[in-house]
Enzyme design. Sequence first.
Site, PDB file in Angstrom:
ATOM      1  N   SER A 228       0.782  -1.258   0.223  1.00  0.00           N
ATOM      2  CA  SER A 228      -0.058   0.248   0.014  1.00  0.00           C
ATOM      3  C   SER A 228       0.592   1.250   0.352  1.00  0.00           C
ATOM      4  O   SER A 228       0.347   2.286   0.211  1.00  0.00           O
ATOM      5  CB  SER A 228      -0.782   0.357   1.440  1.00  0.00           C
ATOM      6  OG  SER A 228       0.144  -0.560   2.366  1.00  0.00           O
ATOM      7  N   LYS A 271      -6.282   3.949   9.030  1.00  0.00           N
ATOM      8  CA  LYS A 271      -4.989   4.065   8.650  1.00  0.00           C
ATOM      9  C   LYS A 271      -6.089   6.281   8.444  1.00  0.00           C
ATOM     10  O   LYS A 271      -5.678   6.743   8.953  1.00  0.00           O
ATOM     11  CB  LYS A 271      -4.529   4.207   6.955  1.00  0.00           C
ATOM     12  CG  LYS A 271      -4.113   2.609   6.907  1.00  0.00           C
ATOM     13  CD  LYS A 271      -4.180   2.053   5.206  1.00  0.00           C
ATOM     14  CE  LYS A 271      -3.571   1.327   5.067  1.00  0.00           C
ATOM     15  NZ  LYS A 271      -3.435   0.866   3.712  1.00  0.00           N
TER      16      LYS A 271
END
Length: 355
Positions: A228, A271
């Site tokens: 990611s 996140k």
Amino acid sequence: SDHYIETPFDLSNVMFVTTANVAHQIPRPLLDRMEVLYIPGYTELEKLEIAKHHLLPKQKRDHGLEEEQLVIDEEVLMQLVRGYTRESGVRNLEQQLAAICRKAAKIIVGDAEVKSVVVDAAKLKEFLGPSKFRYGMAELEDQIGAVTGLAWTEVGGDTLVIEVTVMPGSGKLTLTGKLGDVMKESAQAAFSYTRSRSIALGIDPQFHEKNDIHIHIPEGAIPKDGPSAGITIATALISALTNRPVNREVAMTGEITLRGRVLPIGGLKEKSLAAHRAGIKTVLLPKDNERDLRDIPDSVRSEMTFIPVAHMDEVLEHAMATKLSDLPSGDEPITAEVAMPPEGDREELPPMGTH
């Protein structure tokens, strides 16, 4: 049949329930025979509510304290969660609250004039010592070659700043920061994408032959892995090569392909909370993760802007603090001129698809 006493057991109607912190360490044949339920860890906001309504009242009762004898406001509780615990559950949080209750009880018992203990930031530090953990924060100003990425860990989300430095050299690519194989491959993919789009991005197509490039992710003692960070690495690399600063209030997460597509990731909720904690105002996320926005608390979504992106062109459009057309003439990136041979000397190429 039990191998010790050789007694048969009928297990046809027995269900075993087990727990594990990570699934990748479970042997594959066993994992295939199990039904796995993934339970995410508590977020900071959830830990705060658990502490307020359950853990703190329980510890007060266990330590013989009346409700008004110990006062801890919400801001200090959040500081306790962030600075003194790092876990997916609340076990350590309860231990820290128990320590505060013990110290408060000792003060009240030792001094008859003290009727109540109010724990503020200074008192928290006095009771528990300096903060044990720190979290990444947003940059104070726009940086060239430094981009804020978002990471998922077993104890929640966190921010990480990916740095890129370009130096005169012979084309050496260095990756540091205790990166796993998947993250190294993401860096290679970002590097190849940048090379393939160099002219369109205003970069010298020969940059990889004239320069050494160092990609570093700080806190090198902590292992890091996962795909990611792909678009974050690509943005930092392009920023360093074009001398264009990146907006300090933007963070991003997403996997990159060689053609610049942005692929979905996991852990968006954790996140996003990490970005909110760090003071980030805008989060770039893969288009396919747009459906996961419903999992993010309304209090966080109302204070941040989430921009779904499907390609690196969109990432650069939102992340860069300046556009190529806005750069002063003296700061224009160098673009190599490609010399074409005379008309009569050009070699005809075969049609596409024949080789």
